[in-house]
Structures are given as C-alpha cells and as structure tokens.
Design an enzyme around this catalytic site. Structure first.
Site, short mmCIF file in Angstrom:
data_model
loop_
_atom_site.label_atom_id
_atom_site.label_comp_id
_atom_site.label_asym_id
_atom_site.label_seq_id
_atom_site.Cartn_x
_atom_site.Cartn_y
_atom_site.Cartn_z
N GLN A 36 47.55 114.65 9.72
CA GLN A 36 46.57 115.49 10.40
C GLN A 36 47.26 116.55 11.23
OE1 GLN A 36 43.17 115.76 10.48
NE2 GLN A 36 43.35 117.42 11.96
N THR A 45 49.63 113.73 13.81
CA THR A 45 49.99 114.22 15.14
C THR A 45 48.89 115.06 15.78
OG1 THR A 45 50.97 116.25 14.23
CG2 THR A 45 52.42 114.30 14.46
N ASN A 46 48.03 115.67 14.97
CA ASN A 46 47.04 116.64 15.42
C ASN A 46 47.68 117.91 16.00
OD1 ASN A 46 44.22 117.13 15.36
ND2 ASN A 46 44.08 116.88 17.56
N TRP A 47 48.94 118.13 15.64
CA TRP A 47 49.62 119.39 16.01
C TRP A 47 48.83 120.57 15.43
CZ3 TRP A 47 51.91 123.64 13.67
CH2 TRP A 47 52.86 124.35 14.42
#
Length: 287
Positions: free
Chosen positions: A24, A237-239
C-alpha cells in the site's frame, strides 16, 4: 504550509524478510495534474520514484504495489507511468469504471495493473455503488480488488460484500471510524472464511482513536485477525502518508514499521504477510 518527509535514518529494529512487499503506497510523477473531484497533489517535494527508492532502501522493502491516488481520480496515466518507472518489482491497483472496455483493461494489465480500487470515502473516485460492476470487470481479467469504506458500516454492507467474486482486500485496517464491536469482528472473520478476502495492515493512524505511538485500538483488532487468519494478512507502509500536511505531522516510518510488525505473533506470520500472501494476491514471483 510545507512538509519535509523523512526518507532515511536508522533501519527498523524488526528486519524485513527477503522479498518483502509494500502492498500500500502512492507515487506521483511530474506532469500529471490533480483531477477534479479529488484532493490536491501532496505538498512539498513530489513523492516520486526516486524518493520512494530511497525509502525502500531505508525500510528494507524489495517489491511494491502502487495504488492509484485519489488526486488523479479515474485517470490512471500517472499510475501507468509509475509502473513503467519501477519495472518488474512493481504491480498496480487502478481505478476502473463498470463500463471499462476489454481494450482498456488489457492496456492496464500489460502495464502491470493487477487490481481495481473502490474507495467509498471523501475524495474517492469510485464508491460502493460501483462495487458489483467493478467486480465483474475485475473478474474478467483475473484482477483483485481493494475496497475501502467506513468499516463501522460493515454489517450494513455485508450482503453486498459477500457476493464479491474477485479476490479482495478489506483496506486500511477496516477503518472503523465509529467504533468496532464483536459483531464487526465476527462478520470480518465470516468474510475471511469465504477464502477470497484479505485484511490489510496499513494506515492505521488514519482511523485510530487512541493515537500513537502504540495505536492500541488498531492493534487490538489487528492482533486478533492476524492470529485468526495469518494467511490472509498483507502489509503496507501507506507512504507518503498523504493525510500528513506538515513536517511535524509526518510519521517516523522506521518506528511505525516496528510498531505494526510487532502486532504479528512471530517471524513466520510476518513472512506470510510481507512475502507469501502478497505474492499470491498480486502475482509476484515466489522468492
């Protein structure tokens, strides 16, 4: 108002396994403007491929799933360009409409897209009203789906979710904005038992009421579901943490990684979530 994203530092204390997949994140390349209906592009230096490669090296990530960002709505041009830039180590999750043509789907598949996104929250390009139609198109080309909504409404949506024929992910720790009950957990387990549902560990801070650094409310649900079905968990990570608008709000990714990976019972469960499960779901080669 500006933002500086931390891209390096001491590595996470929990070492990621060989072949680890970030399931992600979002990426933005120059020349692709935000589209009407979505949020603006992230502030500060554009979180592009060069920044993400530096981030991968810091955290220990080897492969990645790039998710279409809300800023670009249903225009997947930036996503396709990102997949070309990242090469074989990347797969993509696009936004498609129920009337997407076979030619459009083939073009996206050839670019590395393996999934379709539903986001029934503010700024999302396509909500649950399109679920059935998008599912039908995804099935036609063997794609998975990433489905995001207010998980506190899970019981209301359950009859529709149970009919999804594609492999699909209940996104972002379920995003139980208005609370989670035993009935929600039972319903989630019932969905997982169908065999085509995964649960994603990513962006828990977006719905946590207790807050960091421990995010105890998110951790409680995460541990229970990871113990119940370790073969159905993926991690991301949702980076670049698009909801963070200032440097002060931006999370320390190494610390966040350690926190979230600490919710798995052991190294075997982490290996499933970071390597084996995403390999199966997104079609990465086995390592």
């Amino acid at each position: 108002m500006t933002i500086i994203r931390k891209q390096s530092g001491p590595a996470p204390k929990i070492k990621l396994p060989r072949g680890a997949v970030d399931s992600q994140m979002h990426m933005y390349l120059p020349g692709f403007e935000a589209r009407e209906g979505g949020p603006p592009l992230p502030g500060g230096a554009l979180p592009d491929a060069a920044q993400y490669r530096e981030f991968m090296q810091w955290i220990g990530i080897e492969r990645v799933v790039i998710t279409q960002g809300n800023a670009h709505q249903a225009d997947n041009s930036n996503l396709v360009a990102c997949l070309k830039e990242m090469g074989d180590l990347a797969r993509g999750v696009a936004v498609i409409k129920p009337d997407a043509t076979d030619a459009e789907l083939k073009q996206l598949s050839d670019a590395g897209v393996v999934g379709a996104r539903i986001m029934d929250l503010l700024g999302g390009a396509l909500g649950l009203s399109a679920l059935e139609g998008v599912d039908e198109r995804a099935q036609s080309v063997g794609w998975m789906m990433a489905v995001q909504f207010n998980g506190s409404d899970l019981l209301t949506h359950l009859p529709h979710l149970e009919k999804i024929g594609s492999n699909w992910v209940f996104d972002h720790h379920g995003k139980f904005f208005d609370g989670v009950t035993a009935a929600h957990i039972d319903a989630l387990k019932k969905l997982i038992d169908k065999g085509n549902v995964w649960f994603k560990f990513a962006g828990g801070y977006e719905s946590s009421k207790t807050g960091g650094p421990g995010y105890e409310d998110i951790a409680e649900v995460a541990r229970e579901i990871a113990d119940y079905a370790p073969e159905r968990i993926i991690w991301g990570t949702n980076w670049p943490h698009n909801l963070a608008k200032t440097t002060e709000e931006y999370p320390d990714d190494a610390a966040l990684t350690d926190t979230v990976l600490g919710w798995f019972r052991d190294e075997k469960a982490r290996h499933l979530a970071l390597v084996e499960n995403p390999q199966q779901l997104f079609g990465f080669p086995a390592v």
